[in-house]
Scaffold this active site. Sequence first.
Site, PDB file in Angstrom:
ATOM      1  N   GLU A 152     -46.976  65.768 -20.125  1.00 41.53           N
ATOM      2  CA  GLU A 152     -46.905  65.650 -18.666  1.00 41.53           C
ATOM      3  C   GLU A 152     -48.313  65.757 -18.050  1.00 41.53           C
ATOM      4  O   GLU A 152     -49.154  66.458 -18.607  1.00 41.53           O
ATOM      5  CB  GLU A 152     -45.956  66.730 -18.087  1.00 41.53           C
ATOM      6  CG  GLU A 152     -46.418  68.155 -18.321  1.00 41.53           C
ATOM      7  CD  GLU A 152     -45.406  69.197 -17.852  1.00 41.53           C
ATOM      8  OE1 GLU A 152     -44.212  69.075 -18.185  1.00 41.53           O
ATOM      9  OE2 GLU A 152     -45.828  70.125 -17.148  1.00 41.53           O
ATOM     10  N   HIS A 206     -42.083  69.474 -12.939  1.00 43.62           N
ATOM     11  CA  HIS A 206     -42.490  70.851 -13.287  1.00 43.62           C
ATOM     12  C   HIS A 206     -42.564  71.734 -12.028  1.00 43.62           C
ATOM     13  O   HIS A 206     -43.618  72.272 -11.685  1.00 43.62           O
ATOM     14  CB  HIS A 206     -43.829  70.846 -14.038  1.00 43.62           C
ATOM     15  CG  HIS A 206     -44.024  72.073 -14.888  1.00 43.62           C
ATOM     16  ND1 HIS A 206     -44.697  72.060 -16.096  1.00 43.62           N
ATOM     17  CD2 HIS A 206     -43.635  73.355 -14.716  1.00 43.62           C
ATOM     18  CE1 HIS A 206     -44.708  73.277 -16.613  1.00 43.62           C
ATOM     19  NE2 HIS A 206     -44.071  74.084 -15.783  1.00 43.62           N
ATOM     20  N   ARG A 255     -40.678  74.267 -21.423  1.00 40.91           N
ATOM     21  CA  ARG A 255     -41.963  73.612 -21.634  1.00 40.91           C
ATOM     22  C   ARG A 255     -41.758  72.290 -22.345  1.00 40.91           C
ATOM     23  O   ARG A 255     -40.886  72.178 -23.218  1.00 40.91           O
ATOM     24  CB  ARG A 255     -42.866  74.463 -22.550  1.00 40.91           C
ATOM     25  CG  ARG A 255     -43.730  75.478 -21.881  1.00 40.91           C
ATOM     26  CD  ARG A 255     -44.821  74.828 -21.011  1.00 40.91           C
ATOM     27  NE  ARG A 255     -45.675  75.825 -20.394  1.00 40.91           N
ATOM     28  CZ  ARG A 255     -45.377  76.499 -19.281  1.00 40.91           C
ATOM     29  NH1 ARG A 255     -44.234  76.278 -18.641  1.00 40.91           N
ATOM     30  NH2 ARG A 255     -46.218  77.389 -18.788  1.00 40.91           N
TER      31      ARG A 255
END
Length: 324
Positions: free
Chosen positions: A267, A285, A238
């Site tokens: 992000e 991601h 993360r």
Amino acid sequence: MKPKVLVTREVFDDVLEYLRGYFDVTSNQADAPFDPGELARRLADQDGAVTVLTDRIDAALLSRCPRLRAVCNIAVGYNNFDLKALSARGVMATNTPGVLDDATADFTWSLILATARRLTEAEAWLRAGEWRGWKLKQFLGVDVHHATLGIVGLGRIGQAVARRARGFDMNVLYHNRTPLAPEVERACNATYAGLDELLSRADIVTLHVPYGPASHHLIDGARLARMKPTAILINAARGGVVDDAALIAALKEGRVAAAGLDVFEGEPALNPEFLALENVVLAPHIASATTGTRRNMAMPAAKNLVAALSGERPPNLLNPEVIK
Ligand code: GLV
């Protein structure tokens, strides 16, 4: 009357069909993300929701959604949920553990290999028409085989990463808050180390911890300074586990050799300085993004919601205190 549920982002058609068998479903197949105000407005009269990791469910939103009884994330991570606020309001929360371990571990290995062997940098150079011929010293990377891999967080995903390291004949160190049982260590061929020791010994450090107050900037400037200048950092966990500004400084100054990153602070608005660095491999991601795995995540989220709103215990309930 059927309960009303919102599916906050695009999902596979069969997942919507399944949900329609139980609920009055509002979907967002157009896939435009809702900002917090819009999400609260859309959830105001809903009984439940299938959510994704960008949907922040907190006290402010819950105060505007009095009917809400369950929120079911299509993700193993659930740092988008304020669990305390959810439990205080009696709202069930679920995630999708287990089903994405292998895909995420596979992708972690994509990052490890691409970063160590400078694959994206070499490809960009080739595409730019720069290749004039073979050279002995062209794009020299570092060996992954027989290197020391340091896994921070040897949970389900970390263990899947460790199992894959066997094929590369690696020496595997791991760090967890508490060491694991000897049989798990044996199955992973991994040896426990304190975090600072792991950082100073590993050639490749890969992070697999959940994000929360305890792991915020776990890898900060001081921890990066413990790494070897030849080492590689991988983050498919993360954003926020790494202090991105400190990592950029370390990469620029050659205090850390390279990084492979699937997640970023803030992000999708990642720190633009990453884009100017050659010694990083960047991904948006996508560690769990295979068709099979995303299907295997979306349907369990829907099943969690059906169970929750049918008075059953959802298989992946995160806050069991709600039903006690
Ligand atoms: C992805 O990041 C997940 O938490 O499932």
